[in-house]
Scaffold this active site. Structure first.
Site, PDB file in Angstrom:
ATOM      1  N   GLY A 205       0.803  -1.205   0.000  1.00  0.00           N
ATOM      2  CA  GLY A 205       0.000   0.000   0.000  1.00  0.00           C
ATOM      3  C   GLY A 205       0.840   1.260   0.000  1.00  0.00           C
TER       4      GLY A 205
ATOM      5  N   GLY B  82       1.519   5.231   1.237  1.00  0.00           N
ATOM      6  CA  GLY B  82       1.516   5.772   2.586  1.00  0.00           C
ATOM      7  C   GLY B  82       2.754   5.429   3.377  1.00  0.00           C
ATOM      8  N   HIS B  83       3.632   4.570   2.781  1.00  0.00           N
ATOM      9  CA  HIS B  83       4.878   4.164   3.442  1.00  0.00           C
ATOM     10  C   HIS B  83       6.114   4.754   2.755  1.00  0.00           C
ATOM     11  CE1 HIS B  83       2.330   1.426   5.572  1.00  0.00           C
ATOM     12  NE2 HIS B  83       2.081   0.700   4.503  1.00  0.00           N
TER      13      HIS B  83
ATOM     14  N   LYS C   5       5.927  -8.052   2.405  1.00  0.00           N
ATOM     15  CA  LYS C   5       5.720  -7.839   3.831  1.00  0.00           C
ATOM     16  C   LYS C   5       4.530  -8.681   4.289  1.00  0.00           C
ATOM     17  CE  LYS C   5       5.176  -3.380   3.603  1.00  0.00           C
ATOM     18  NZ  LYS C   5       5.060  -3.403   2.121  1.00  0.00           N
TER      19      LYS C   5
ATOM     20  N   ASP D  34      -1.310  -8.340   0.986  1.00  0.00           N
ATOM     21  CA  ASP D  34      -0.082  -8.470   0.196  1.00  0.00           C
ATOM     22  C   ASP D  34       0.240  -9.941  -0.051  1.00  0.00           C
ATOM     23  OD1 ASP D  34       0.092  -5.734   0.262  1.00  0.00           O
ATOM     24  OD2 ASP D  34       1.732  -5.653   1.693  1.00  0.00           O
TER      25      ASP D  34
ATOM     26  N   HIS E  77       0.650   0.622   9.590  1.00  0.00           N
ATOM     27  CA  HIS E  77      -0.646   1.018   9.038  1.00  0.00           C
ATOM     28  C   HIS E  77      -1.475   1.757  10.085  1.00  0.00           C
ATOM     29  CE1 HIS E  77       0.574  -2.377   6.449  1.00  0.00           C
ATOM     30  NE2 HIS E  77       0.067  -1.612   5.506  1.00  0.00           N
TER      31      HIS E  77
END
Length: 332
Positions: A55, A57-58, A106, A111, A220
């Site tokens: 995702g 945002g990282h 991860k 995922d 998250h």
């Protein structure tokens, strides 16, 4: 729209950010729109392809770790959401050169599911291996039905070290074995002063009083092992290191590669002080550091926090770590 971020529509964040990255790093990466993935600019030379993702945002993970010495392709999802199997398959097919593809994943349910489906779809056309990164001690001892340890900042070490092996011409099986050995030698634990607030949300993912911290947070926005009184960074680093050593993947007499990772809103001055305290805390426990990296590499949007990753450093691991790397976020 009420937003506390420099974005347009929240649903367009990933696409518009990829378009911006293409403008910023045209000599290093190429961004594809449909399906969305990022590859190295120019023609890849024949070797095992490394593909990772997850995702958005990282950031800078994973797109800004595409380049010589690390990834061949990265596959981004929406904010904190897995990319699709279609994206992963398309990215692998775009960069694979006949030597197979290593998928670095991860340990999160979405995922794991979508990268595994992509590997199945590629059966018969591309040889694949999957390395699962599960370094987060905060989720150690999870229930049998759960996903187990989460994957966090040790993924940077896995991508760097396996990327070096791929550049040297190692086989797919040997690189996959190497990646699993790096994971088995890695442990991470994080702490936050303030939770992140993803685009489209008006409140952070959890609340803390000014004199509180959250110990063992996830990337998250997950809460950690518990809420505790705030303390000086020397005290927090001591507790992080104590638990990392107790986890059994590193111990007295070892040398480590240490990663001090900012979780999104942590200033470089804070990370430098944390690095100083980390060296002290390791030395007091008879642990040396072969290499150290400090910066924001695996973030949780705008979380004010940090994580410490320790990777047991053999001569082989350090030698591969030292190999050249040239990506938007990591270069030496």
């Amino acid at each position: 729209m009420n937003s506390r971020h420099f974005v347009n529509e929240p649903e367009n964040v990933t696409r518009e950010a990829l378009e911006g990255l293409q403008l910023l790093y045209p000599a290093t990466i190429t961004c594809h729109r449909d399906p969305a993935y990022v590859v190295r600019a120019g023609q890849s030379r024949p070797k095992v392809a490394l593909v990772s993702g997850g995702g958005a945002g990282h950031e800078p993970l994973h797109a800004q770790f595409v380049g010589v010495g690390m990834l061949d392709a990265a596959v981004p999802g929406a904010i904190f959401s897995s990319p699709t199997a279609r994206q992963v398959r398309a990215a692998v097919e775009a960069v694979e050169t006949g030597y197979g593809a290593l998928l670095i994943v991860k340990n999160y349910t979405g995922d794991m599911l979508n990268f595994s489906i992509a590997a199945e779809l590629l059966t018969g056309s591309v040889a694949t291996e999957i390395v699962v990164v599960d370094d987060d001690l905060a989720t150690d001892g999870s229930t049998v039905d759960g996903p187990g340890r989460r994957g966090t900042a040790a993924v940077v070490a896995v991508e760097k070290i396996c990327g070096a092996a791929a550049e040297r011409g190692w086989s797919l099986a040997d690189i996959a074995d190497l990646g699993r050995r790096v994971v088995a030698s890695s442990a991470t634990l994080g702490v936050a002063l303030r939770a992140g607030t993803p685009p489209g949300h008006t409140r952070p993912s959890f609340d803390l009083a000014p004199d509180e911290i959250e110990f063992g947070v996830g990337i998250h926005g997950e809460r950690g092992r518990g809420t505790r009184p705030a303390a000086p960074v020397r005290v927090l680093i001591d507790e992080l290191v104590e638990q990392l050593v107790s986890g059994g993947r590193v111990g007295p007499g070892d040398d480590v590669i240490a990663i001090v990772n900012g979780l999104g809103a942590t200033h470089d001055l804070e990370l430098a002080i944390a690095a100083r305290e980390l060296v002290r805390a390791l030395g007091e426990r008879g642990i040396g550091y072969a290499r150290m990296l400090a910066g924001s590499f695996v973030t949780s949007f705008d979380m004010h926090g940090l994580s410490i990753t320790l990777v047991r450093a053999t001569d082989e691991i350090v030698d591969l770590w030292n190999d050249p790397v040239s990506t938007p976020a990591l270069t030496w």
